[in-house]
Design a protein around this motif. Structure first.
Motif, PDB file in Angstrom:
ATOM      1  N   LEU A 183      72.243  36.539  35.325  1.00  0.00           N
ATOM      2  CA  LEU A 183      72.500  35.157  34.713  1.00  0.00           C
ATOM      3  C   LEU A 183      71.912  34.670  36.300  1.00  0.00           C
ATOM      4  CD1 LEU A 183      74.612  35.543  32.439  1.00  0.00           C
ATOM      5  CD2 LEU A 183      72.760  35.029  32.209  1.00  0.00           C
ATOM      6  N   TYR A 184      72.595  35.369  37.636  1.00  0.00           N
ATOM      7  CA  TYR A 184      72.490  33.659  38.932  1.00  0.00           C
ATOM      8  C   TYR A 184      71.411  34.379  39.775  1.00  0.00           C
ATOM      9  CZ  TYR A 184      72.779  31.726  43.363  1.00  0.00           C
ATOM     10  OH  TYR A 184      73.219  30.744  44.664  1.00  0.00           O
ATOM     11  N   GLU A 185      71.105  35.549  39.721  1.00  0.00           N
ATOM     12  CA  GLU A 185      69.668  35.833  39.702  1.00  0.00           C
ATOM     13  C   GLU A 185      68.413  34.845  39.516  1.00  0.00           C
ATOM     14  OE1 GLU A 185      66.782  36.433  42.464  1.00  0.00           O
ATOM     15  OE2 GLU A 185      68.870  37.182  42.836  1.00  0.00           O
ATOM     16  N   ASP A 186      68.587  34.466  37.891  1.00  0.00           N
ATOM     17  CA  ASP A 186      67.428  34.329  37.224  1.00  0.00           C
ATOM     18  C   ASP A 186      67.780  32.411  37.804  1.00  0.00           C
ATOM     19  OD1 ASP A 186      66.127  33.741  34.394  1.00  0.00           O
ATOM     20  OD2 ASP A 186      67.286  32.018  35.076  1.00  0.00           O
ATOM     21  N   GLY A 187      69.178  32.156  37.566  1.00  0.00           N
ATOM     22  CA  GLY A 187      69.295  30.509  38.026  1.00  0.00           C
ATOM     23  C   GLY A 187      68.486  29.999  39.482  1.00  0.00           C
ATOM     24  N   ARG A 188      68.695  30.891  40.494  1.00  0.00           N
ATOM     25  CA  ARG A 188      68.431  30.719  41.859  1.00  0.00           C
ATOM     26  C   ARG A 188      66.961  30.920  41.761  1.00  0.00           C
ATOM     27  NH1 ARG A 188      67.731  33.491  46.811  1.00  0.00           N
ATOM     28  NH2 ARG A 188      67.236  35.729  46.022  1.00  0.00           N
ATOM     29  N   LYS A 189      66.008  31.603  41.055  1.00  0.00           N
ATOM     30  CA  LYS A 189      64.617  31.857  41.307  1.00  0.00           C
ATOM     31  C   LYS A 189      64.295  30.475  40.074  1.00  0.00           C
ATOM     32  CE  LYS A 189      63.750  36.368  40.848  1.00  0.00           C
ATOM     33  NZ  LYS A 189      63.707  37.903  40.563  1.00  0.00           N
TER      34      LYS A 189
END
Length: 206
Positions: free
Chosen positions: A87-93
């Motif tokens: 979820l965080y990787e999606d947000g930071r991308k």
């Protein structure tokens, strides 16, 4: 947040800061989600929900959003422990893509903390990302070294953005005194109002 013409390009610093936080999130174990954090209103689970939604919300800003659109909740709902890294990787991308253009750096944008040039707004996101990385590291007992260059940028941004006193109407406590031996990230935490010597009770080291 006060502006300054000397702010360097925050995009590579945000990339490093968010990658560092992503790495740390991947170490969180299920039993640590209920750990308290240096932010009294958050346990680890709530902190993860905050940083995930924060990245998603500020990613809407270059397209004319204000980082508080109804389509992006302020908090990401509870998720299984194993899903937080994704979820965080999606947000930071989303953030990296949204802010990749030079035009976004120079445009005046609206974020929850005011109207300002895009580079100033994104510098604020670097500050928040680094601050919450320290929060999470302390909450789970992680003892590795954090990126000093990114922390120095975040601390400089914090000094520019936040007064040392008179924070009654800001979401930060009064500045604390960091130990002389503190690293830059801990000095940032103290400027943001955290107790620089805070440790989670019973947090297992990583």
């Amino acid at each position: 947040m006060n502006s300054t013409p000397q702010v360097p390009d925050p995009r590579p610093l945000y990339a490093r800061a968010s990658a560092q936080l992503a790495t740390l999130i991947a170490t969180v174990r299920p039993e640590q989600l209920d750990n308290p954090t240096p932010c009294e209103e958050y346990d680890v689970r709530a902190l993860l929900g905050h940083v995930v939604s924060g990245a998603r919300r500020i990613a809407t800003v270059p397209e004319g959003g204000e980082g508080k659109g109804a389509d992006v909740p302020e908090w990401t709902a509870d998720a299984p422990a194993g899903q937080w890294p994704e979820l965080y990787e999606d947000g930071r991308k989303r953030m990296l893509t949204a802010w990749e253009s030079d035009e976004a750096m120079d445009a005046v944008v609206t974020v929850p903390w005011g109207r300002m040039p895009g580079r100033i707004a994104l510098a604020g996101s670097v500050m928040e990302t680094v601050g919450h990385t320290w929060d999470l590291a302390r909450a789970i007992g992680w003892s590795g070294e954090l990126d000093e260059e990114v922390a120095r940028f975040a601390l400089a941004t914090a000094h520019q953005a936040l007064p040392a006193e008179g924070r009654e109407h800001l979401p930060f406590g009064e500045t604390r005194q960091a130990p002389e031996s503190a690293d830059t990230c801990t000095r940032l935490a103290a400027w943001l109002g955290r107790d620089p010597e805070w440790q989670a009770p019973g947090a297992a080291g990583q």
